[in-house]
Design a protein around this motif. Sequence first.
Motif, short mmCIF file in Angstrom:
data_model
loop_
_atom_site.label_atom_id
_atom_site.label_comp_id
_atom_site.label_asym_id
_atom_site.label_seq_id
_atom_site.Cartn_x
_atom_site.Cartn_y
_atom_site.Cartn_z
N PHE A 27 0.83 -1.20 0.00
CA PHE A 27 0.00 0.00 0.00
C PHE A 27 0.87 1.25 0.00
O PHE A 27 0.64 2.18 -0.79
CB PHE A 27 -0.94 -0.01 1.21
CG PHE A 27 -1.62 1.30 1.48
CD1 PHE A 27 -2.53 1.83 0.57
CD2 PHE A 27 -1.36 2.01 2.63
CE1 PHE A 27 -3.15 3.04 0.81
CE2 PHE A 27 -1.98 3.23 2.88
CZ PHE A 27 -2.87 3.74 1.96
N VAL A 28 1.88 1.29 0.86
CA VAL A 28 2.77 2.45 0.91
C VAL A 28 3.47 2.63 -0.43
O VAL A 28 3.56 3.74 -0.96
CB VAL A 28 3.79 2.31 2.06
CG1 VAL A 28 4.87 3.39 1.96
CG2 VAL A 28 3.09 2.38 3.40
N GLY A 29 3.96 1.53 -0.99
CA GLY A 29 4.62 1.60 -2.29
C GLY A 29 3.71 2.13 -3.37
O GLY A 29 4.11 2.96 -4.20
N SER A 30 2.47 1.69 -3.36
CA SER A 30 1.51 2.13 -4.35
C SER A 30 1.09 3.59 -4.12
O SER A 30 1.01 4.37 -5.05
CB SER A 30 0.27 1.22 -4.30
OG SER A 30 -0.74 1.70 -5.13
N ALA A 31 0.87 3.93 -2.86
CA ALA A 31 0.39 5.28 -2.53
C ALA A 31 1.41 6.35 -2.89
O ALA A 31 1.04 7.47 -3.26
CB ALA A 31 0.04 5.36 -1.04
N PHE A 32 2.69 6.02 -2.80
CA PHE A 32 3.73 7.01 -3.06
C PHE A 32 4.52 6.74 -4.34
O PHE A 32 5.54 7.38 -4.58
CB PHE A 32 4.67 7.13 -1.86
CG PHE A 32 3.99 7.71 -0.66
CD1 PHE A 32 3.77 9.07 -0.56
CD2 PHE A 32 3.54 6.88 0.36
CE1 PHE A 32 3.12 9.60 0.54
CE2 PHE A 32 2.88 7.40 1.46
CZ PHE A 32 2.67 8.77 1.56
N SER A 33 4.05 5.85 -5.17
CA SER A 33 4.79 5.53 -6.40
C SER A 33 4.85 6.73 -7.35
O SER A 33 5.85 6.91 -8.05
CB SER A 33 4.16 4.33 -7.11
OG SER A 33 2.87 4.64 -7.58
N HIS A 34 3.84 7.57 -7.36
CA HIS A 34 3.84 8.73 -8.24
C HIS A 34 4.90 9.75 -7.83
O HIS A 34 5.53 10.36 -8.68
CB HIS A 34 2.45 9.38 -8.30
CG HIS A 34 1.43 8.47 -8.90
ND1 HIS A 34 1.38 8.20 -10.25
CD2 HIS A 34 0.45 7.73 -8.33
CE1 HIS A 34 0.40 7.35 -10.50
NE2 HIS A 34 -0.17 7.05 -9.34
#
Length: 177
Positions: A160-167
């Motif tokens: 989730f953290v990786g996805s939430a801050f991937s941008h």
Amino acid sequence: MLENTDTLLAMAEIAAAFAGFAALVSVIRRAANQPADAVHDLLRLRLVISSSVAGVAAALIPVGLAGYGLSTDLIWRISAVLFLIVDNGIIYSFTQSYKPVRGTFPPDRLAVVVVSGMEVLEQLSLVAVCLGLTFGNAPALYVTALIANVCQAGFIFVRFVGSAFSHEFDATLDESD
């Protein structure tokens, strides 16, 4: 009283920490107002929080039941049944929430494999306790199920953290080119 009370309470604290961190990350991400696949992130956030809350409840159930003076075997069996009910309720709720958005984003195959493997361990441990197939190891099997639950929540939290801050990460890479 149960001899595993300290372990159960520690597991409850760990599970609660994942729920709190997940909520904090979602607030930070929302405050940054960065675009992301909001539905995918929301499903992951919901899964982390519900799994964490289930872990907290499952860790506290045997402690609460011990106060009624039940036999240790009965405490573990009742706790395992309740843990299975809550856990399978979360799985059902998640699959129902996922159905409307299936195919709108690529599935996270690594997460599916890792979380499913831990779920099998969790379910088998709990079923063994329910059926009395523990050979005196009901507390160990129950704690194994709790550890699998916490590991699932932790793994989903990391994804989730990786996805939430991937941008933000992608934008940083673009700026450095």
